[in-house]
Design a protein around this motif. Sequence first.
Motif, PDB file in Angstrom:
ATOM      1  N   ILE B 425       0.973  -0.624   0.172  1.00 38.05           N
ATOM      2  CA  ILE B 425       0.121   0.246  -0.239  1.00 38.05           C
ATOM      3  C   ILE B 425       0.641   1.192   0.369  1.00 38.05           C
ATOM      4  O   ILE B 425       0.723   2.043  -0.589  1.00 38.05           O
ATOM      5  CB  ILE B 425      -0.766  -0.103   1.621  1.00 38.05           C
ATOM      6  CG1 ILE B 425      -1.872  -1.358   1.271  1.00 38.05           C
ATOM      7  CG2 ILE B 425      -1.947   1.000   1.237  1.00 38.05           C
ATOM      8  CD1 ILE B 425      -2.683  -1.160  -0.192  1.00 38.05           C
ATOM      9  N   GLU B 432       5.300  -2.133   6.063  1.00 40.58           N
ATOM     10  CA  GLU B 432       3.988  -1.356   5.320  1.00 40.58           C
ATOM     11  C   GLU B 432       3.954  -0.446   6.447  1.00 40.58           C
ATOM     12  O   GLU B 432       3.836  -0.545   6.885  1.00 40.58           O
ATOM     13  CB  GLU B 432       3.191  -3.202   5.160  1.00 40.58           C
ATOM     14  CG  GLU B 432       1.662  -1.893   4.908  1.00 40.58           C
ATOM     15  CD  GLU B 432       1.955  -2.165   3.278  1.00 40.58           C
ATOM     16  OE1 GLU B 432       2.062  -0.229   3.695  1.00 40.58           O
ATOM     17  OE2 GLU B 432       2.047  -2.095   2.389  1.00 40.58           O
ATOM     18  N   TRP B 434       1.026   1.138   5.479  1.00 38.65           N
ATOM     19  CA  TRP B 434      -0.677   1.464   5.272  1.00 38.65           C
ATOM     20  C   TRP B 434      -0.808   2.708   4.797  1.00 38.65           C
ATOM     21  O   TRP B 434      -2.523   3.339   5.437  1.00 38.65           O
ATOM     22  CB  TRP B 434      -1.260   0.807   6.694  1.00 38.65           C
ATOM     23  CG  TRP B 434      -0.599  -0.376   7.190  1.00 38.65           C
ATOM     24  CD1 TRP B 434      -0.278  -0.863   8.330  1.00 38.65           C
ATOM     25  CD2 TRP B 434      -1.307  -1.991   6.320  1.00 38.65           C
ATOM     26  NE1 TRP B 434       0.345  -1.753   7.622  1.00 38.65           N
ATOM     27  CE2 TRP B 434      -0.032  -2.864   7.062  1.00 38.65           C
ATOM     28  CE3 TRP B 434      -1.844  -2.185   4.899  1.00 38.65           C
ATOM     29  CZ2 TRP B 434      -0.249  -4.168   6.487  1.00 38.65           C
ATOM     30  CZ3 TRP B 434      -1.454  -3.398   4.348  1.00 38.65           C
ATOM     31  CH2 TRP B 434      -1.224  -4.603   5.549  1.00 38.65           C
ATOM     32  N   CYS B 435      -0.011   3.497   4.616  1.00 39.83           N
ATOM     33  CA  CYS B 435      -0.332   4.964   4.795  1.00 39.83           C
ATOM     34  C   CYS B 435      -1.440   5.562   2.979  1.00 39.83           C
ATOM     35  O   CYS B 435      -0.817   4.458   2.416  1.00 39.83           O
ATOM     36  CB  CYS B 435       0.526   5.967   3.803  1.00 39.83           C
ATOM     37  SG  CYS B 435       0.388   7.606   3.979  1.00 39.83           S
TER      38      CYS B 435
END
Lengths: 770, 770
Positions: B425, B432, B434-435
Amino acid sequence: MIDIALKRFFNFVVLAILPFSASSQSTNLTSYVKPLIGTSKMGHTFPGATVPFGAVQLSPDTDTIPYAIDGTYTGDVYKYCAGYQYDDPTIVGFSHTHFSGTGHSDLGDILVMPTEGKVQLNPGTADRPEDGYRSVYSHDREQAEANYYSVWLEDHQIQAELTTTTRVGVHRYTYPESDQSHLIVDLNAGIYNYDGKNVWTVVRVLNDSTITGYRQTNGWARTRTVYFAIKTSKPFKNYGAQYLDRNVQYKGFWRKFDQEDNFPDLAAHDIRMHLDFDTDADEQILMKVAISPVSMRNALENMEVEVPHWDFEQVVKEGKCRWETELSKFQVEMLTEEDLVNFYTSVYHANLMPTIYMDHNGQYKGLDHEVHQASDFINYTSFSLWDTFRAFHPWLNLVDPERNSDMVTSMLAHYDQSVLKMLPIWSHYANENWCMSGYHSVSVIVDAILKGVYQGDAMAALEACVQTANTRRYEGIGAYIDLGYVPDDVNATSVSNTLEYAYDDWCIAQLAMKLGQDDVAKEFTRRAGSWKNLFDERIGFMRPKDSQGNFREQFDVLDTHGQGFIEGNTWNYTLYVPHQPEELMEVLGGRAALELYLDSLFTMDLPDRYFENTEDITREGIIGNYVHGNEPSHHVAYLYNLTASPWKAQERIREIIRHQYHNGPAGLGGNDDCGQMSAWYLFSSLGFYPVAPGDTYYWLGSPLVKSASIQLPNGRQLQIKASNQSEDHVYVSQVRWNGHALRDFKIAHEDLAKGGELEFVMSAEPVIAN
Amino acid sequence: MIDIALKRFFNFVVLAILPFSASSQSTNLTSYVKPLIGTSKMGHTFPGATVPFGAVQLSPDTDTIPYAIDGTYTGDVYKYCAGYQYDDPTIVGFSHTHFSGTGHSDLGDILVMPTEGKVQLNPGTADRPEDGYRSVYSHDREQAEANYYSVWLEDHQIQAELTTTTRVGVHRYTYPESDQSHLIVDLNAGIYNYDGKNVWTVVRVLNDSTITGYRQTNGWARTRTVYFAIKTSKPFKNYGAQYLDRNVQYKGFWRKFDQEDNFPDLAAHDIRMHLDFDTDADEQILMKVAISPVSMRNALENMEVEVPHWDFEQVVKEGKCRWETELSKFQVEMLTEEDLVNFYTSVYHANLMPTIYMDHNGQYKGLDHEVHQASDFINYTSFSLWDTFRAFHPWLNLVDPERNSDMVTSMLAHYDQSVLKMLPIWSHYANENWCMSGYHSVSVIVDAILKGVYQGDAMAALEACVQTANTRRYEGIGAYIDLGYVPDDVNATSVSNTLEYAYDDWCIAQLAMKLGQDDVAKEFTRRAGSWKNLFDERIGFMRPKDSQGNFREQFDVLDTHGQGFIEGNTWNYTLYVPHQPEELMEVLGGRAALELYLDSLFTMDLPDRYFENTEDITREGIIGNYVHGNEPSHHVAYLYNLTASPWKAQERIREIIRHQYHNGPAGLGGNDDCGQMSAWYLFSSLGFYPVAPGDTYYWLGSPLVKSASIQLPNGRQLQIKASNQSEDHVYVSQVRWNGHALRDFKIAHEDLAKGGELEFVMSAEPVIAN
């Protein structure tokens, strides 16, 4: 004399054939191994399952956390060095790494506890076990054997069973019928734990029965990481995690994932997990936990190679078979059944540490934080060298030389990886913890080379020894080199350091002589006499001296605190000149003076206040002012051989054996210290002892065995025979090697290692010199 | 119009030959690169030295720590994403890793500062630089070029110069005469730092000019470790360390070692070091710092391979040569000198990220925390996919397809290593974070496959896309699959998520169709229409809807806060249906309605209060209510092509170029976002744009160039010609591809990639439809 507790302790022993001999026909020597010996009070052994020198020690922890998470001190940390105290009423869980017999601690990785009922992720307390996942247990329903441990967990009505291979712990739990059966995996738990010890933890749930991860800690090992892989025999229906430090989760993205419920990608300082199952009545769930010093991938591979199946009994059997192989090197006939248990349990305890620190593929983590490939040796870790140089490593030189050679190679690899260019002092898990004093790797290396055990590059080994001994910045060495002693104002344990450096330097000189390095030999022979600089002739003891050359005014010859010694008083330490005992005798005033000194040592009274709060010295470990429970005096009884009364050596050695080694949980009078206490027993019960490793002669004492047949490498046999042996016949009237009388109470390693018969003729009466 | 600051900024530029063309004879295109563009306000670019996609970005940090060690907030963290703000008066030091143009941050590893005078190990503050090691500086004596940065450090009277190779930062410091010259190495410093971010740090001083170590952090990347190796050209005479957390030193053994003064074996959470030198007047000391994602050993090897010498000028030259190679793919003729700087600086900014994340020997750390060997690709990290899928990756598909193919391979490797089974992402450094929203890896992968750029296993790639898109637990995907939209009560950015998922799903459908996977194609074609479920016909906008199917009552079409969108309002986001623009036009009411909508968007007033405190939206980045400074509207101007007035697209595109891209530090109207803003500029200035990656057609706009010759792989050339081009001639009257007129304002990637001539005939007057 066998009380109820001891009877209980013997409950599961299959006793061997009378009269107390372990014949070569016996295939059941493991039945003499009592892992519970030493688990009460100060032995600091662990009762759980392991294989010889195994990387995994899967054992119950009855309490491990001296400090609560809120910082309050919860108890006596020292007694939890091995995680287990026999008198404790509860078991917290079963963790995978334990030292055996140490006096400081670490490890306790990956604590697992099976539970039934509501999920509880805190351990609870011994007072209120119901508040946590721990459980009450009873020794009535506890069984500790070589590579097998089981216990009934009262609070959860679960039977727990443990066994291992070298790198894999295998658990078998028998559950009641429940839809709330659990396995708690506490990655926060650890031995000598405290808030902040866990530096980082990673967990990856690969599928419904496989978990990998690692645990990174800052404890006694400053920077330590244990990688693991877990598989369960039954898929968990659900799992969850508790972060003790929520703020390190995927930050600000709580909306994206619930990171506690069935979330497979976890990382935090502190993580506890629960795996949930439905179980039928008596349903067994197995769990395999493999560890690696290198990676999760390697941990999985270790598991796949070592335990590719779910046959718990097979793992138990293979481990017992490996123990039988080690034990059956020794076929002994002894005076009592209890002696057989002591003997084989000592063999067991002398086969636990150092542990294998290397993956199945040969990779290991070095002191330099790099991954190394061991091409032609097995890498070992956890070298408690201040203890083990004395008798443990010499013991291996005789009975398991290939293993000791690998240990020397491991120590030299440590040196190569050391940015300080030092051999190990007390090293574990790719770390140096600097515990205790001296640089006794030197002794182990020199002894192994001079006895022909280590056949690697001797010049490189000498260089490592010299370099280590010349580390001026380390604990007074610079001043020691310049002044000939460690000054009192430079170092708090200046006298014991000086004495130990002097002995180590003598070892270096012996190796240098063998290699024809005359300058080195000369220099270190000079340094080997440094002990003389701290002998105060006025009082007849070793005594701290300051940089100006003045002995300390205020000085107490009995006190073990603050007098310039580490864990001992000058009465004991003054005798620590194992390499030049005749010279020591000389300065003490000659033969008679030495005898008087020794007589006094063994018979005087040492009030408690002199050793209270000194680790590893307890009333149990003391005879007079002689401290057997700690190491510095382990050679002392043999010094009587220099006097006119060697029979006093014989008498005292038998006394020490009878006084310090018992069956039962409280059977050890001090820390077993990674096998050193046990190695003393083994040597002494066979009738000889390495007073000064590096010297290739053993000193003779008084055997305890009636006979022993020891299998040496290459098919050779060493026979020990004690004619006329009995409980009262502690004196030696004659000694013969292959039929020839020995007159000076010494025998060469070279002779023994070739095999042959050493015969003692025992007597009820001492041989008194004219 | 060129003010003093700008003149200063141009101070060191060697301007190219008039009239504003970069001819093929020029070997000095790097002179158009102005790394300082975007370093003021919101551009978030860094001015330091780097090579194309280099792992090292060696750049000055003017402040990086939003929280002081005592926990107090010290300033505006957001503006320090790249560590440097042009208006700041002091430089803290030079660190080795920086994102370019991001809106959240991390990195800033291994901060080095040369100082003279007493050792100061704290950075000091901008207000009182004299209290720490930082220094006042002036832009008058600052020089920022491709792979070269220099600055005069006023407080220390030291000239600092920086250059790099892919994995090595090379420093050159010119000292005054002093016996108190230092290099400060702050391993505690970091971008977006806070107390506790540093999880662990190790330092090993191998000799008097070589240091290795690593820094492990818990920041935006949850578990990140950067290994390093440092060499100095001159031996340090002395060195020392400050532990910010003394309790983690070798515990209880302070008597054994002084662990701060010349102690080579350091480990702690937070360590700062000083290396001390005597220097003559104008003496230069060089320092090389290599990094590795895998090990200190690899870092040393990276240094040995990439910079085996001490020739600073040679490193500068080689790096500039590599930049020249990238820049000279584009030979452009433009309207102004400023345009040339904008163009080549855009090329520069579009050649910084993602960065190479792999050692010279091919090893890299994976998302699974394991070391992997990249056998046949270069591994990249730092994928800001919500930004870069739009134009940056399509740009590489055209001009640097092999690199984009390797990036796709890197993303698929990430997937293989993901325990969540998800494509990246926003991933960086084997993590990761997750932004932002969507699963836009899908777009990049599909676009690369459909354009023939990625030629690996397409079926495996499709599986990774489908698996990612079916991660029910992730940010409302489960509900989205079930209901056809993300419900407002499930997710705070439910509308933008739904729109972005729908677009990504359309990409998956395109790939499935190509691969003959009819079921997948059908399912994802269905999902691609999900945007319709959130279009509220009553108000003519996308609008949040709850799980019961009710549109949210309280709703503000202008507000960017709390309305169901991430960083945008519904005026902008309603147009985010790039894959089905005709269908969107239909629901909006047809061609005229779309035109009216767009006219309103570009001309209405958006009061500040609607976007205050929304990251990456600023007054500078806005035209009317159109937000160019943030990404969701980057395709919007091109939508005029669907209306009766494509000339409005042409007009707006030229306006955006003129409004949003300037020379000078404040030249970017919003975060450059890892090259996305720059890629928009590059495409648009050439006259075309990938409105919906995954669709292999570009939409035509209005070129800014007068001509461009673009070197494509395999020796092909793409020629762009804008006849009759001028500042006022923003309208396109004709477009021809290899002489044939194009009538629908589209051109196929396949055509452009073959090479040929795309000719625009420019006009001062729009072509108005009947």
